[in-house]
Structures are given as C-alpha cells and as structure tokens.
Design an enzyme around this catalytic site. Structure first.
Site, PDB file in Angstrom:
ATOM      1  CB  CYS A 136      10.729 -11.399  -6.184  1.00 27.96           C
ATOM      2  SG  CYS A 136      10.661 -11.972  -4.477  1.00 27.96           S
ATOM      3  CB  CYS A 139       7.671 -10.735  -3.941  1.00 28.84           C
ATOM      4  SG  CYS A 139       9.421 -10.595  -3.596  1.00 28.84           S
ATOM      5  CG  ASP A 140       5.436 -10.412  -7.226  1.00 27.18           C
ATOM      6  OD1 ASP A 140       4.880  -9.808  -6.304  1.00 27.18           O
ATOM      7  OD2 ASP A 140       6.358  -9.925  -7.903  1.00 27.18           O
TER       8      ASP A 140
END
Ligand code: NDP
Length: 311
Positions: A136, A139-140
C-alpha cells in the site's frame, strides 16, 4: 441454534465493521458482530498510520482497531469469535453458520469482510513486511523519501502505486512479468512519461534481499533468458491486485468481475433487500481505512432505515 432473530449482524471487524457496529449500537440496534478470520482486519498488520484524521502524531494500526472495538462495545455491540462458513440469504430472516456449528438468524446483515492484498508468496517477502515490503503506497510511501523502490505488477494498481511513490522516492522501478501491461493505456502512458519511473519487463521477483532488519535489494529472474540480476533498493511494493473476501456470497449477491460486492450508487444496498456491504469488500477503488469508516457508517444508517421500513 440460537433461535432468537437478531435485528442486525455485522460480519467483519475492520474499520468498516467496527464503524457500522458503533453507529448501529448507538442507534439502539444492539448488533451482533462476528470477528472473522483476522479480527481487526488489514490494519492489524500495518505499523504506523499517519493519515487517519484526528491523530496528528500517528497511531499504530492495532491500537486504532482496539479503540474502535472498545467504542463499539461501549454502545452495546456483542462480539462473537470465529468466522462464518455458510450464509443463506435466500429468505428472511437470513441465517449464518459458524465453523463451530453455531447458527444465527438476522433481519439485516452488514457485510464488512474486507479484502486482502495479493502477495507473491516468498518467504523473504513475509520476513520484510513492514520493513521495506508493502502492498500500500498510500499507507507507507511517506517512509521512502529519497529512496529507490521497486513496484511489482503491470495493472492499474501498480501504475497508481508507482506514480504515487514518485512524490517521495528518488527512483521508482516497475517490474512486470511480461511485455504487455494490463493497466489502462492512459495510466501506462502517464507512468512511461514520468521521469523518475523506469520499467523492467519480462522479469519476476526471485527474492527480496535484506540485512535481517530491512530491505536492501531485490533479485529478479528474466523469464525469457532465465538470467538472474540483483539490484539495490530500499523498498518493494506489491501491486499485483487485491482479493475481496466475498467467496461466501458468490451465488447470492451480485459481484463484479473481480469479486467485489456490487452496491447501489450512493448507498451500501446490495441486490438483496436487508443486506448491505461496506469497506474493502465493495470498494475496488479507494481501499483506505477512512473510506471504509465512511461506508461502514452508511451501512449502519441504511440498515437502520431498512429495519424501520419493515416494522
Ligand atoms: P489486475 O488484476 O488488473 O493486475 C494485476 C497485475 O499484477 C497484472 O499485471 C498481473 O500480471 C500482475 N500479477 C498478478 N499476480 C502476479 C504475480 N504472482 N507475480 C507477478 N505479477 C503478478 O489488478 P489491479 O489491482 O491492478 O486492478 C484491479 C482492477 O482495479 C482493474 O479493473 C483496474 O483497472 C482497477 N483499478 C483502477 C484504478 C484507477 O482507475 N485509478 C487503480 C487501481 C485499480 P499479468 O498481467 O501478467 O496477469
């Protein structure tokens, strides 16, 4: 069989399921919430969440999920461990069977069973998950400022992840196992035109390399020549697709070509009146905790309105 018929059962305990439970509990519906295989959902395997509104200092995924669960319990949600192995939506009340033989009946059902990112299945991938390996970028990606990263896949997810990662990374390399891309032409073109992105085709990931603590590189195998090559990198993002957890509903709810539960526009209603779907099991596009929370709330409101309509 637990013969009493519940007003509402929520299947799944990711952000969508918990939010549906919080809202319906607060509306005095006293939902029964079935945990599922992975209580807390995908956020239980993420580390820091920095983009969930209200937490400027960030919050760990498991902690956020624990807080949501506590909030749902506070408003009267009743939790049941285990997972559903069979559902019958052909007549109302709907029935749900658990693996241990318990059976529940309900007037309304909210399906919040989520989706899982697909993984390559390498041991090294598992070992470095959260230490350079991610599925992701939203997200990261932030953690890869000025880094070199590889993105695996040739579909729209891979293109989108690669484009997003250019905001942070100094170099993004897309690795795809054949010459043609499954991604839409416009996404492929946009990706090709982006200076920070390069592409390696006819390559598969043989191993993700690391020093025990974090990712340090990737070993690829060329599927045409059979040659191996090793490349330095700080991160590897998997963009090879997601699989919605909708198998139980295959012949009972309308699913799209990828298995996501179809819901009506601007609603969480499925094709079966009284059954609602929210979160990643019906969202092939955004897949964020925040959007799951949003549709979880919608499902609770939709279920509440449905219950009022049948009384
Ligand atoms: P897709 O199934 O479209 O693509 C998956 C890609 O990963 C394919 O190129 C596939 O290769 C590759 N792949 C799959 N398994 C492996 C493996 N084990 N090893 C190496 N490569 C592998 O999934 P997406 O998630 O990309 O897209 C799903 C749907 O969501 C599509 O309809 C897409 O258009 C849509 N979507 C739209 C977006 C947008 O419009 N912004 C963003 C993201 C998704 P191969 O081609 O060889 O099978």
């Amino acid at each position: 069989m637990e013969r009493n018929v519940r007003d509402l059962i929520v299947m799944g305990t990711g952000p969508a399921g918990y939010t549906a439970a919080i809202y319906s509990g607060r509306a005095n519906i006293a939902p029964l919430v079935i945990d599922g295989i992975q209580p807390g959902g995908q956020l239980m395997i993420t580390t820091e969440i920095e983009n969930f509104p209200g937490f400027p200092e960030g919050i760990r995924g498991p902690e956020l999920m624990a807080r949501m669960r506590e909030q749902a319990a506070k408003f009267g949600a009743e939790f049941v461990g285990g997972s559903v192995t069979d559902v019958d939506l052909s007549r109302s009340p709907f029935s749900l069977s658990l693996e241990d033989g318990r059976e529940f009946l309900t007037h309304t059902l909210i399906v919040a069973t989520g989706a899982n990112a697909k993984w390559l299945g390498l041991e090294s991938e598992n070992c470095y998950r959260g230490k350079g390996v991610s599925a992701c970028a939203t997200c990261d990606g932030f953690f890869f400022r000025d880094c070199k990263v590889f993105v695996v896949g040739g579909g729209d997810t891979a293109m989108e992840e690669a484009l997003f990662l250019t905001k942070f990374a100094s170099e993004v390399v897309i690795v795809h196992r054949r010459e043609e891309f499954r991604a839409s032409k416009i996404m492929t073109l946009r990706t090709r035109k982006t200076p920070k992105i390069s592409m390696m085709i006819n390559e598969v990931v043989d191993e993700i390399l690391g020093d025990g603590k974090k990712v340090t590189g990737i070993r690829l195998k060329n599927v045409v020549t059979g040659a191996f090559s090793e490349h330095f990198c700080d991160g590897v993002f998997l963009g090879i697709g997601h699989a919605p957890n909708s198998g139980l509903f295959k012949d009972q709810l309308d699913l799209d070509d990828y298995g996501y539960i179809k819901t009506k526009k601007s609603s969480t209603e499925t094709n079966v009146p009284g059954v609602f779907a929210c979160g990643d099991v019906q969202d092939n596009s955004y897949r964020q905790a925040v959007t799951a929370v949003g549709t979880g709330c919608m499902a609770a409101v939709d279920a509440e309105r449905f219950l009022e309509s049948i009384r």
